[in-house]
Design a protein around this motif. Structure first.
Motif, mmCIF file in Angstrom:
data_model
loop_
_atom_site.group_PDB
_atom_site.id
_atom_site.type_symbol
_atom_site.label_atom_id
_atom_site.label_comp_id
_atom_site.label_asym_id
_atom_site.label_seq_id
_atom_site.Cartn_x
_atom_site.Cartn_y
_atom_site.Cartn_z
ATOM 1 N N GLY A 34 0.813 -1.215 0.000
ATOM 2 C CA GLY A 34 0.000 0.000 0.000
ATOM 3 C C GLY A 34 0.842 1.259 0.000
ATOM 4 N N LEU A 35 1.868 1.305 0.847
ATOM 5 C CA LEU A 35 2.720 2.506 0.867
ATOM 6 C C LEU A 35 3.415 2.686 -0.474
ATOM 7 N N LYS A 36 3.883 1.595 -1.052
ATOM 8 C CA LYS A 36 4.552 1.703 -2.359
ATOM 9 C C LYS A 36 3.570 2.181 -3.424
ATOM 10 N N LEU A 37 2.345 1.687 -3.394
ATOM 11 C CA LEU A 37 1.341 2.105 -4.374
ATOM 12 C C LEU A 37 1.015 3.584 -4.227
ATOM 13 N N PHE A 38 0.843 4.063 -3.009
ATOM 14 C CA PHE A 38 0.537 5.485 -2.818
ATOM 15 C C PHE A 38 1.733 6.374 -3.145
#
Length: 426
Positions: A278-282
């Motif tokens: 999730g952090l990488k996607l955001f």
């Protein structure tokens, strides 16, 4: 033996395939979805493990969903979590309800599901929030670091250990041993060095010893907790397990131990990987991050589902065909193995418009990131959703500029789409 024509550039049994860049693997699964019939892959020969003929790869959303809904044909027995049948010395620890069919599966699941009701999860909300607050306090105190170990791993590990009464001093051991069980073959967790080339007998023996030892130690911990709860019951899941009645019988120590391992592995590893992805996607999609921050409560549910779809923390599960069966124009024979590739189903353009685009407003979003519909849909799905929501709410409220700062160090696995380390900054 089943045979079929397949793309010579794609071999899902080849260890090398799973070390390729993510984009190459996604492209390979896209080609597999375009086939008229599923592809068959011979099993990889491994020392000390009985080699089967191979497996059919279910890569389309429709096939994964239908197989999930037909457990009387696509069975979870003898195992759903390994391609080869597990040797008895491993199965004794890992033969949990995930590797069972109804009616036994349903009876055990009913007992365990008491810990995941909306009422119980609502009571957990305060504890979730307090834990997320402590984690972000530490982030602000320590500064940038490794998002996996500093943030993503801590919340689910704390929650699941609280649920089963694991004492604080033992929790680092639980974290380490679950890494070992799901990191089979990854040099950081089990191999000691990189075995991506030829799998030697010595290397395989080393891995097996590490895996069996990790399973034994977790099982031993479960037995200690169970004995304690038999003497002194409390308001936790372990107490519910040791006092439960299934058709006039108590769960055996073996069943309690194997379920404990399933719970700490699934409850810890999969949610932490969803958060890390999730952090990488955001980070990679700042416009989606900005949209979430405009109205977090409105967009959080959709964001969580899209993170799980894109990440698909569990890549695949195995099923074994119980009788000859035709599905979507292909005939499966009794005794054959099939693998349900959730990662591929979640990128199926027949179901998802622009499937490779991260879109937190995607609706509908019938992903199979928590498993397909049917009796084995993830029992902890709602807990995972709450954990991801609480953690990102706390992060983006107090550290809105947090972002990944470097390439993720990915787990070498054909089972878990894991991120071992992810540098972050703010």
């Amino acid at each position: 033996m089943a045979t079929t024509t397949r793309d010579p550039a794609i071999d899902l049994s080849d260890l090398e395939f799973w070390s390729r860049p993510q984009r190459e693997r996604l492209a390979a699964f896209a080609r597999l979805r375009e086939r008229e019939h599923p592809a068959f892959f011979p099993e990889l020969g491994l020392p000390f493990i009985k080699q089967g003929p191979g497996f059919w790869a279910l890569t389309r959303h429709a096939d994964v969903v239908e197989a999930s809904r037909t457990p009387q044909v696509f069975s979870s027995e003898p195992t759903a979590t390994t391609i080869p049948d597990m040797p008895a010395y491993i199965a004794r620890y890992l033969g949990s309800m995930i590797n069972m069919d109804d009616p036994r599966h349903a009876k055990i699941r009913r007992i365990v599901s008491r810990a995941f009701t909306p009422r119980v999860l609502a009571k957990l909300e305060t504890d979730l929030q307090a834990t997320a607050t402590r984690i972000v306090d530490d982030v602000l105190k320590r500064g940038p670091g490794d998002f996996v170990t500093d943030v993503a791993a801590r919340l689910p590990l704390t929650v699941i250990c609280d649920m089963v009464g694991v004492p604080e001093p033992v929790r680092p051991m639980v974290f380490d041993r679950t890494n070992t069980l799901l990191g089979i073959g990854d040099p950081e967790y089990t191999a000691g060095r990189d075995f991506r080339g030829e799998v030697t007998r010595l290397g395989a023996l080393y891995v097996l010893v590490r895996v069996v030892t990790a399973a034994y130690e977790l099982n031993h911990l479960a037995m200690k907790l169970a004995r304690r709860r038999r003497r002194d019951p409390a308001d936790d899941l372990m107490s519910a397990l040791v006092t439960a009645d299934v058709d006039g019988e108590r769960l055996t120590d073996k069943e309690i131990g194997s379920f404990f391992i399933l719970l700490v592995v699934a409850g810890n590893e999969t949610t932490r990987n969803a958060m890390s992805h999730g952090l990488k996607l955001f980070t990679d999609h700042p416009e989606q991050r900005a949209l979430l921050l405009e109205d977090f409560e409105a967009h959080a549910p959709g964001a969580v589902e899209e993170i799980v779809r894109m990440a698909t923390p569990v890549i695949q599960m195995r099923r074994t065909v119980t009788r000859d069966h035709e599905m979507n124009g292909h005939t499966y024979r009794a005794g054959e193995k099939v693998l349900l590739f959730y990662n591929s189903a979640n990128r199926d353009a027949e179901v998802f418009e622009n499937p490779d685009v991260f879109d937190i407003t995607r609706s509908p979003n019938p992903h199979v990131g928590f498993g397909g519909p049917g009796p084995h849909f993830c029992l902890g799905a709602n807990l995972a959703r709450r954990e991801i929501t609480v953690m990102f709410r706390e992060l983006f409220t107090r550290v809105p500029e947090i972002r990944a700062n470097g390439r993720p160090d990915r787990l070498y696995s054909n089972f878990i789409n894991g991120i071992k380390h992810l540098p972050f900054t703010y």
